[in-house]
Design a protein around this motif. Structure first.
Motif, PDB file in Angstrom:
ATOM      1  N   PHE A 125       0.874  -1.174   0.000  1.00  0.00           N
ATOM      2  CA  PHE A 125       0.000   0.000   0.000  1.00  0.00           C
ATOM      3  C   PHE A 125       0.911   1.223   0.000  1.00  0.00           C
ATOM      4  CE2 PHE A 125      -2.556  -3.269   2.185  1.00  0.00           C
ATOM      5  CZ  PHE A 125      -3.769  -3.166   1.510  1.00  0.00           C
ATOM      6  N   THR A 126       0.892   1.980  -1.086  1.00  0.00           N
ATOM      7  CA  THR A 126       1.804   3.123  -1.203  1.00  0.00           C
ATOM      8  C   THR A 126       1.078   4.454  -1.302  1.00  0.00           C
ATOM      9  OG1 THR A 126       1.924   2.929  -3.622  1.00  0.00           O
ATOM     10  CG2 THR A 126       3.532   1.672  -2.339  1.00  0.00           C
ATOM     11  N   ASN A 127      -0.258   4.432  -1.227  1.00  0.00           N
ATOM     12  CA  ASN A 127      -1.032   5.662  -1.329  1.00  0.00           C
ATOM     13  C   ASN A 127      -1.173   6.287   0.058  1.00  0.00           C
ATOM     14  OD1 ASN A 127      -3.049   7.666  -1.725  1.00  0.00           O
ATOM     15  ND2 ASN A 127      -3.862   6.524  -3.478  1.00  0.00           N
ATOM     16  N   THR A 128      -0.563   7.427   0.263  1.00  0.00           N
ATOM     17  CA  THR A 128      -0.594   8.089   1.568  1.00  0.00           C
ATOM     18  C   THR A 128      -1.710   9.126   1.659  1.00  0.00           C
ATOM     19  OG1 THR A 128       1.013   9.736   0.826  1.00  0.00           O
ATOM     20  CG2 THR A 128       1.888   7.765   1.894  1.00  0.00           C
ATOM     21  N   VAL A 129      -2.471   9.301   0.574  1.00  0.00           N
ATOM     22  CA  VAL A 129      -3.528  10.313   0.543  1.00  0.00           C
ATOM     23  C   VAL A 129      -4.909   9.680   0.683  1.00  0.00           C
ATOM     24  CG1 VAL A 129      -4.588  12.152  -0.805  1.00  0.00           C
ATOM     25  CG2 VAL A 129      -2.109  11.835  -0.853  1.00  0.00           C
ATOM     26  N   ASN A 130      -5.171   8.634  -0.098  1.00  0.00           N
ATOM     27  CA  ASN A 130      -6.472   7.973  -0.104  1.00  0.00           C
ATOM     28  C   ASN A 130      -6.341   6.524   0.376  1.00  0.00           C
ATOM     29  OD1 ASN A 130      -8.067  10.174  -1.337  1.00  0.00           O
ATOM     30  ND2 ASN A 130      -6.739   9.790  -3.112  1.00  0.00           N
ATOM     31  N   GLY A 189       0.353   5.080   4.674  1.00  0.00           N
ATOM     32  CA  GLY A 189      -1.002   5.600   4.651  1.00  0.00           C
ATOM     33  C   GLY A 189      -1.916   4.774   5.537  1.00  0.00           C
ATOM     34  N   THR A 190      -3.230   4.934   5.342  1.00  0.00           N
ATOM     35  CA  THR A 190      -4.235   4.257   6.160  1.00  0.00           C
ATOM     36  C   THR A 190      -5.087   3.354   5.277  1.00  0.00           C
ATOM     37  OG1 THR A 190      -4.311   6.103   7.722  1.00  0.00           O
ATOM     38  CG2 THR A 190      -6.187   4.593   7.727  1.00  0.00           C
ATOM     39  N   THR A 234       4.979   1.869   7.748  1.00  0.00           N
ATOM     40  CA  THR A 234       5.961   2.947   7.794  1.00  0.00           C
ATOM     41  C   THR A 234       5.291   4.294   8.021  1.00  0.00           C
ATOM     42  OG1 THR A 234       7.362   1.714   6.259  1.00  0.00           O
ATOM     43  CG2 THR A 234       7.848   4.052   6.553  1.00  0.00           C
ATOM     44  N   GLY A 235       5.784   5.032   9.005  1.00  0.00           N
ATOM     45  CA  GLY A 235       5.242   6.349   9.327  1.00  0.00           C
ATOM     46  C   GLY A 235       4.323   6.266  10.532  1.00  0.00           C
ATOM     47  N   SER A 236       4.537   7.129  11.513  1.00  0.00           N
ATOM     48  CA  SER A 236       3.754   7.066  12.744  1.00  0.00           C
ATOM     49  C   SER A 236       2.276   7.348  12.514  1.00  0.00           C
ATOM     50  CB  SER A 236       4.310   8.061  13.767  1.00  0.00           C
ATOM     51  OG  SER A 236       4.283   9.391  13.244  1.00  0.00           O
ATOM     52  N   SER A 240       0.653   6.162   9.854  1.00  0.00           N
ATOM     53  CA  SER A 240       0.154   5.102   8.973  1.00  0.00           C
ATOM     54  C   SER A 240      -0.486   3.996   9.801  1.00  0.00           C
ATOM     55  CB  SER A 240       1.294   4.517   8.128  1.00  0.00           C
ATOM     56  OG  SER A 240       1.803   5.479   7.227  1.00  0.00           O
ATOM     57  N   THR A 241      -1.575   3.416   9.254  1.00  0.00           N
ATOM     58  CA  THR A 241      -2.301   2.381   9.980  1.00  0.00           C
ATOM     59  C   THR A 241      -2.804   1.316   9.020  1.00  0.00           C
ATOM     60  OG1 THR A 241      -3.064   3.966  11.647  1.00  0.00           O
ATOM     61  CG2 THR A 241      -4.250   1.883  11.507  1.00  0.00           C
ATOM     62  N   LEU A 242      -2.608   0.062   9.388  1.00  0.00           N
ATOM     63  CA  LEU A 242      -3.210  -1.062   8.676  1.00  0.00           C
ATOM     64  C   LEU A 242      -4.190  -1.724   9.628  1.00  0.00           C
ATOM     65  CD1 LEU A 242      -3.399  -2.918   6.209  1.00  0.00           C
ATOM     66  CD2 LEU A 242      -1.619  -4.336   7.263  1.00  0.00           C
ATOM     67  N   THR A 243      -5.457  -1.829   9.205  1.00  0.00           N
ATOM     68  CA  THR A 243      -6.505  -2.375  10.068  1.00  0.00           C
ATOM     69  C   THR A 243      -7.056  -3.664   9.487  1.00  0.00           C
ATOM     70  OG1 THR A 243      -7.143  -0.148  10.794  1.00  0.00           O
ATOM     71  CG2 THR A 243      -8.743  -1.920  11.137  1.00  0.00           C
ATOM     72  N   PHE A 244      -7.178  -4.671  10.349  1.00  0.00           N
ATOM     73  CA  PHE A 244      -7.824  -5.934   9.987  1.00  0.00           C
ATOM     74  C   PHE A 244      -9.194  -5.949  10.660  1.00  0.00           C
ATOM     75  CE2 PHE A 244      -3.282  -6.723   9.718  1.00  0.00           C
ATOM     76  CZ  PHE A 244      -3.156  -7.426   8.525  1.00  0.00           C
ATOM     77  N   ASN A 245     -10.256  -5.735   9.867  1.00  0.00           N
ATOM     78  CA  ASN A 245     -11.608  -5.718  10.407  1.00  0.00           C
ATOM     79  C   ASN A 245     -12.301  -7.069  10.268  1.00  0.00           C
ATOM     80  OD1 ASN A 245     -11.934  -3.109  11.481  1.00  0.00           O
ATOM     81  ND2 ASN A 245     -12.123  -2.258   9.428  1.00  0.00           N
TER      82      ASN A 245
END
Length: 211
Positions: A34-39, A68-69, A87-89, A91-96
């Motif tokens: 995931f490299t999109n930091t905007v959307n 990104g998120t 990467t980046g404080s 940034s978030t990856l969520t497992f729902n």
């Protein structure tokens, strides 16, 4: 749908807002980026995502790289040991949906956050938190090793679970269990450790008489 393939969710001019990616069957890949930091990208649908080692003569373990998120709304299964780097404080990856380790080790790196809001099934596996934060409102059953990050579990911790923090780490537990970890040693004895922000830890042991 190939263990030798990479799925990349990037920033393109045509992507102007949050984007839903539908997965309608079980899909297997080796690496997700995931490299999109905007959307944000949301991986949803009725299928699942399997993270697998490559089939090359020298297999590469599966990895995720996150900027990104972004989030998974489908179940994610580890078919081999895997690394998730956020990467980046901010940034978030969520497992729902369910995150199934199937007996493998998931190593969390990067200073961002990995959030689990459903069942985190280790199946004999381990989460190794080397950097950043692992948290959420999910249910955890298994072993977690904290080698330098922060752990913020949500609703409950089940099974023979141990959380081992580094002295410089801060362990944050929700639901009123403030700065406390449990290790079940036997049906007749429970020990727990109260932790502080510094390097000192006070260990208290609660003994219960056998029936």
């Amino acid at each position: 749908n190939n263990p030798n393939q990479i799925a990349i969710f990037e920033d393109r001019p045509s992507i102007t807002g949050p984007t839903l990616v539908s997965v309608m069957e079980a899909v297997t890949v080796n690496r997700i980026e995931f490299t999109n930091t905007v959307n944000s990208f949301v991986i949803g649908g009725l299928g699942s995502v399997n993270m697998s080692a490559t089939t090359t003569p020298t297999p590469d373990d599966p990895t995720m790289s996150v900027q990104g998120t972004h989030e998974f709304q489908v179940a994610v299964n580890l078919l081999n040991d895997a690394n998730v780097s956020v990467t980046g404080s901010d940034s978030t990856l969520t497992f729902n949906n369910a995150l199934n380790l199937v007996g493998h080790t998931l190593t969390k790196t990067g200073d961002g956050s990995m959030i689990v809001n459903n069942v985190l099934s280790l199946g004999g596996g381990t989460i190794d938190v080397q950097q950043g934060t692992v948290g959420g409102n999910g249910t955890l059953g298994g072993d977690v090793t904290n080698d330098g990050g922060a752990i913020s579990p949500g609703n409950s911790v089940q099974g023979d679970t141990s959380v081992v923090p580094e002295p410089s780490s801060l362990l944050l537990l929700a639901a009123g269990w403030l700065l406390m970890t449990f290790r079940r040693k036997s049906p007749s004895r429970i020990s727990f450790c109260l932790l502080t922000k510094g390097s000192e830890a006070r260990r208290n042991e609660l003994r219960r008489s056998k029936p």
